[in-house]
Design a protein around this motif. Structure first.
Motif, PDB file in Angstrom:
ATOM      1  N   THR A  34       9.932  -9.094   9.955  1.00  0.00           N
ATOM      2  CA  THR A  34      10.386  -9.578  11.267  1.00  0.00           C
ATOM      3  C   THR A  34      10.383  -8.441  12.293  1.00  0.00           C
ATOM      4  O   THR A  34      10.983  -8.567  13.356  1.00  0.00           O
ATOM      5  N   VAL A  35       9.697  -7.347  11.966  1.00  0.00           N
ATOM      6  CA  VAL A  35       9.572  -6.241  12.927  1.00  0.00           C
ATOM      7  C   VAL A  35       8.916  -6.763  14.219  1.00  0.00           C
ATOM      8  O   VAL A  35       7.942  -7.515  14.167  1.00  0.00           O
ATOM      9  N   ARG A  36       9.452  -6.371  15.355  1.00  0.00           N
ATOM     10  CA  ARG A  36       8.913  -6.824  16.639  1.00  0.00           C
ATOM     11  C   ARG A  36       7.537  -6.217  16.874  1.00  0.00           C
ATOM     12  O   ARG A  36       7.360  -5.002  16.767  1.00  0.00           O
ATOM     13  N   MET A  37       6.587  -7.045  17.228  1.00  0.00           N
ATOM     14  CA  MET A  37       5.200  -6.579  17.393  1.00  0.00           C
ATOM     15  C   MET A  37       5.048  -5.541  18.498  1.00  0.00           C
ATOM     16  O   MET A  37       4.154  -4.705  18.443  1.00  0.00           O
ATOM     17  N   GLU A  38       5.900  -5.613  19.503  1.00  0.00           N
ATOM     18  CA  GLU A  38       5.746  -4.704  20.650  1.00  0.00           C
ATOM     19  C   GLU A  38       6.288  -3.303  20.378  1.00  0.00           C
ATOM     20  O   GLU A  38       6.039  -2.373  21.158  1.00  0.00           O
ATOM     21  N   ASN A  39       7.035  -3.138  19.280  1.00  0.00           N
ATOM     22  CA  ASN A  39       7.610  -1.835  18.958  1.00  0.00           C
ATOM     23  C   ASN A  39       6.612  -1.022  18.128  1.00  0.00           C
ATOM     24  O   ASN A  39       6.581  -1.110  16.903  1.00  0.00           O
ATOM     25  N   ARG A  40       5.799  -0.226  18.801  1.00  0.00           N
ATOM     26  CA  ARG A  40       4.658   0.424  18.148  1.00  0.00           C
ATOM     27  C   ARG A  40       5.053   1.306  16.967  1.00  0.00           C
ATOM     28  O   ARG A  40       4.444   1.222  15.900  1.00  0.00           O
ATOM     29  N   GLU A  41       6.077   2.127  17.155  1.00  0.00           N
ATOM     30  CA  GLU A  41       6.478   3.021  16.065  1.00  0.00           C
ATOM     31  C   GLU A  41       6.940   2.220  14.847  1.00  0.00           C
ATOM     32  O   GLU A  41       6.622   2.559  13.701  1.00  0.00           O
ATOM     33  N   SER A  42       7.679   1.145  15.094  1.00  0.00           N
ATOM     34  CA  SER A  42       8.181   0.304  13.997  1.00  0.00           C
ATOM     35  C   SER A  42       7.039  -0.408  13.293  1.00  0.00           C
ATOM     36  O   SER A  42       7.048  -0.559  12.064  1.00  0.00           O
ATOM     37  N   VAL A  43       6.048  -0.864  14.068  1.00  0.00           N
ATOM     38  CA  VAL A  43       4.882  -1.539  13.489  1.00  0.00           C
ATOM     39  C   VAL A  43       4.116  -0.576  12.584  1.00  0.00           C
ATOM     40  O   VAL A  43       3.783  -0.901  11.438  1.00  0.00           O
ATOM     41  N   LEU A  44       3.842   0.619  13.094  1.00  0.00           N
ATOM     42  CA  LEU A  44       3.109   1.614  12.310  1.00  0.00           C
ATOM     43  C   LEU A  44       3.874   1.995  11.044  1.00  0.00           C
ATOM     44  O   LEU A  44       3.280   2.156   9.967  1.00  0.00           O
ATOM     45  N   ALA A  45       5.195   2.108  11.172  1.00  0.00           N
ATOM     46  CA  ALA A  45       6.025   2.460  10.016  1.00  0.00           C
ATOM     47  C   ALA A  45       5.974   1.360   8.955  1.00  0.00           C
ATOM     48  O   ALA A  45       5.898   1.632   7.748  1.00  0.00           O
ATOM     49  N   GLU A  46       5.982   0.102   9.397  1.00  0.00           N
ATOM     50  CA  GLU A  46       5.943  -1.028   8.458  1.00  0.00           C
ATOM     51  C   GLU A  46       4.596  -1.082   7.739  1.00  0.00           C
ATOM     52  O   GLU A  46       4.529  -1.316   6.525  1.00  0.00           O
ATOM     53  N   LEU A  47       3.519  -0.858   8.489  1.00  0.00           N
ATOM     54  CA  LEU A  47       2.185  -0.838   7.876  1.00  0.00           C
ATOM     55  C   LEU A  47       2.069   0.307   6.876  1.00  0.00           C
ATOM     56  O   LEU A  47       1.456   0.162   5.815  1.00  0.00           O
ATOM     57  N   GLU A  48       2.661   1.425   7.201  1.00  0.00           N
ATOM     58  CA  GLU A  48       2.631   2.596   6.317  1.00  0.00           C
ATOM     59  C   GLU A  48       3.433   2.313   5.045  1.00  0.00           C
ATOM     60  O   GLU A  48       3.028   2.692   3.937  1.00  0.00           O
ATOM     61  N   LYS A  49       4.550   1.622   5.205  1.00  0.00           N
ATOM     62  CA  LYS A  49       5.433   1.340   4.065  1.00  0.00           C
ATOM     63  C   LYS A  49       4.805   0.324   3.099  1.00  0.00           C
ATOM     64  O   LYS A  49       4.779   0.539   1.889  1.00  0.00           O
ATOM     65  N   ILE A  50       4.287  -0.768   3.631  1.00  0.00           N
ATOM     66  CA  ILE A  50       3.755  -1.858   2.790  1.00  0.00           C
ATOM     67  C   ILE A  50       2.327  -1.581   2.322  1.00  0.00           C
ATOM     68  O   ILE A  50       1.929  -1.991   1.233  1.00  0.00           O
ATOM     69  N   GLN A  51       1.541  -0.904   3.177  1.00  0.00           N
ATOM     70  CA  GLN A  51       0.126  -0.618   2.876  1.00  0.00           C
ATOM     71  C   GLN A  51      -0.666  -1.914   2.575  1.00  0.00           C
ATOM     72  O   GLN A  51      -1.315  -2.037   1.519  1.00  0.00           O
ATOM     73  N   PRO A  52      -0.622  -2.895   3.478  1.00  0.00           N
ATOM     74  CA  PRO A  52      -1.327  -4.151   3.204  1.00  0.00           C
ATOM     75  C   PRO A  52      -2.839  -3.994   3.376  1.00  0.00           C
ATOM     76  O   PRO A  52      -3.314  -3.125   4.100  1.00  0.00           O
ATOM     77  N   THR A  53      -3.582  -4.872   2.692  1.00  0.00           N
ATOM     78  CA  THR A  53      -5.020  -4.969   2.964  1.00  0.00           C
ATOM     79  C   THR A  53      -5.274  -6.011   4.050  1.00  0.00           C
ATOM     80  O   THR A  53      -6.296  -5.980   4.723  1.00  0.00           O
ATOM     81  N   HIS A  54      -4.320  -6.954   4.183  1.00  0.00           N
ATOM     82  CA  HIS A  54      -4.450  -8.038   5.153  1.00  0.00           C
ATOM     83  C   HIS A  54      -3.117  -8.278   5.866  1.00  0.00           C
ATOM     84  O   HIS A  54      -2.079  -8.367   5.207  1.00  0.00           O
ATOM     85  N   VAL A  55      -3.167  -8.387   7.178  1.00  0.00           N
ATOM     86  CA  VAL A  55      -2.011  -8.823   7.962  1.00  0.00           C
ATOM     87  C   VAL A  55      -2.299 -10.227   8.478  1.00  0.00           C
ATOM     88  O   VAL A  55      -3.398 -10.517   8.951  1.00  0.00           O
ATOM     89  N   LEU A  56      -1.307 -11.104   8.356  1.00  0.00           N
ATOM     90  CA  LEU A  56      -1.398 -12.466   8.896  1.00  0.00           C
ATOM     91  C   LEU A  56      -0.361 -12.567  10.011  1.00  0.00           C
ATOM     92  O   LEU A  56       0.846 -12.518   9.741  1.00  0.00           O
ATOM     93  N   ASN A  57      -0.821 -12.679  11.238  1.00  0.00           N
ATOM     94  CA  ASN A  57       0.106 -12.657  12.371  1.00  0.00           C
ATOM     95  C   ASN A  57       0.480 -14.069  12.819  1.00  0.00           C
ATOM     96  O   ASN A  57      -0.288 -14.753  13.485  1.00  0.00           O
ATOM     97  N   CYS A  58       1.699 -14.471  12.441  1.00  0.00           N
ATOM     98  CA  CYS A  58       2.238 -15.774  12.861  1.00  0.00           C
ATOM     99  C   CYS A  58       3.344 -15.595  13.896  1.00  0.00           C
ATOM    100  O   CYS A  58       4.061 -16.548  14.217  1.00  0.00           O
ATOM    101  N   ALA A  59       3.516 -14.383  14.396  1.00  0.00           N
ATOM    102  CA  ALA A  59       4.607 -14.096  15.330  1.00  0.00           C
ATOM    103  C   ALA A  59       4.228 -14.483  16.758  1.00  0.00           C
ATOM    104  O   ALA A  59       3.075 -14.789  17.048  1.00  0.00           O
ATOM    105  N   GLY A  60       5.216 -14.447  17.636  1.00  0.00           N
ATOM    106  CA  GLY A  60       4.993 -14.786  19.033  1.00  0.00           C
ATOM    107  C   GLY A  60       6.016 -15.804  19.498  1.00  0.00           C
ATOM    108  O   GLY A  60       6.702 -16.435  18.695  1.00  0.00           O
ATOM    109  N   VAL A  61       6.122 -15.967  20.811  1.00  0.00           N
ATOM    110  CA  VAL A  61       7.069 -16.950  21.346  1.00  0.00           C
ATOM    111  C   VAL A  61       6.314 -18.170  21.867  1.00  0.00           C
ATOM    112  O   VAL A  61       5.296 -18.048  22.537  1.00  0.00           O
TER     113      VAL A  61
END
Length: 292
Positions: A34-61
């Motif tokens: 549920t990391v906010r997409m607009e928070n760049r540092e948090s997004v990069l940190a989450e990608l670094e932590k999980i190390q996904p091969t695929h992101v599925l973006n269902c977020a947005g208002v």
């Protein structure tokens, strides 16, 4: 595929929940955030932590109770649907991660070149609907996002689940006092979400109209609903002009061309049912499950 790791953005959302359940049933390694997409540092940190091969973006208002909310909350809409969506795609690109974006096909409206029952809108047609702020921002974001070589953009329309979840298109129109009787493209999640996983796994990119083939009117949907799920259900119609008097923003009505999607999925031996047939099967599943 072996070694694939999926990370779903917008983890507490309706479509995200269906995707996670589907991936788990398929035995895939899947995480959600549920990391906010607009928070760049948090997004990069989450990608670094999980190390996904695929992101599925269902977020947005999309707004509550509907997209009219976006008319009065333009900054929040831009922050999530424009800045956030592009930021997440960019961060994935930097890290070499494929991203599937669950976008919208509500960027078109029937016109002289695309009349009801006539020529349908392809992925190459420029957006011609900006009657709502939600749709106006979505079409602009898509134009930019499709430049990214790691992005698969799936245009959903009026999504429907096999239950009466509040976000499901059927639930919404069944509660309306009156509906407009116009044929539209619809996305039935039971048919379409497995297709989205296939496309993601094969790292397909570009834009796809992501609906069941064909178009179905609101009346046809509700008639089938009454036939299979809720006998005795009735509804009333009104015109688009009458509808516009109770809405802050206009609504998109269109039929999307699914030729490109159908052809691609044939490569993976996956077939999507035509929308009327899809609704019949959906409502039969609902009835069998005790939904009323």
């Amino acid at each position: 595929m072996a070694g694939d790791k999926f990370l779903i953005w917008g983890g507490e959302g309706w479509v995200a929940g269906h995707l996670k359940e589907l991936l788990q049933k398929q035995g895939k390694e899947v995480y959600s955030t549920t990391v906010r997409m607009e928070n760049r540092e948090s997004v990069l940190a989450e990608l670094e932590k999980i190390q996904p091969t695929h992101v599925l973006n269902c977020a947005g208002v999309t707004g509550r109770p509907n997209v009219d909310w976006c008319e009065d909350n333009k900054e929040a809409t831009v922050r999530s649907n424009v800045i956030g969506a592009l930021n997440l795609t960019d961060c994935c690109w930097l890290k070499g991660i494929h991203i599937t974006v669950f976008a919208t096909g509500c960027i078109y409206h029937y016109d002289d070149a695309h009349p009801i029952g006539g020529k349908t809108f392809t992925e190459e047609d420029p957006a011609n609907f900006s009657g709502s702020y939600y749709s106006a921002t979505k079409s602009k974001v898509e134009e930019i996002m499709k430049q990214y070589s790691n992005a698969l953009i799936l245009r959903l329309r009026m999504p429907v689940s096999d239950d009466l979840h509040p976000r499901s298109f059927v639930t919404k129109i069944a509660k309306y006092e009156k509906v407009v009787d116009i044929p539209n493209s619809n996305t039935l999640l039971t048919d379409m979400l497995p297709a989205s996983i296939l496309l993601a796994e094969h790292k397909d990119t570009g834009v796809y109209n992501f609906t069941n083939p064909g178009a179905i009117s609101h009346n046809e949907v509700l008639d089938l609903f009454a036939k299979y799920v809720r006998p005795g259900f009735t509804y009333k119609n009104f015109t688009v002009e009458e509808q516009s008097k109770i809405l802050k923003a206009g609504r998109s009505n269109c039929e999307l061309d699914t030729t490109k999607l159908v052809k691609k999925l044939k490569e993976y031996n996956y077939e999507i049912p035509e929308v009327h047939k899809a609704y019949e099967e959906c409502f039969k599943r609902m009835a069998a499950g005790g939904t009323k």
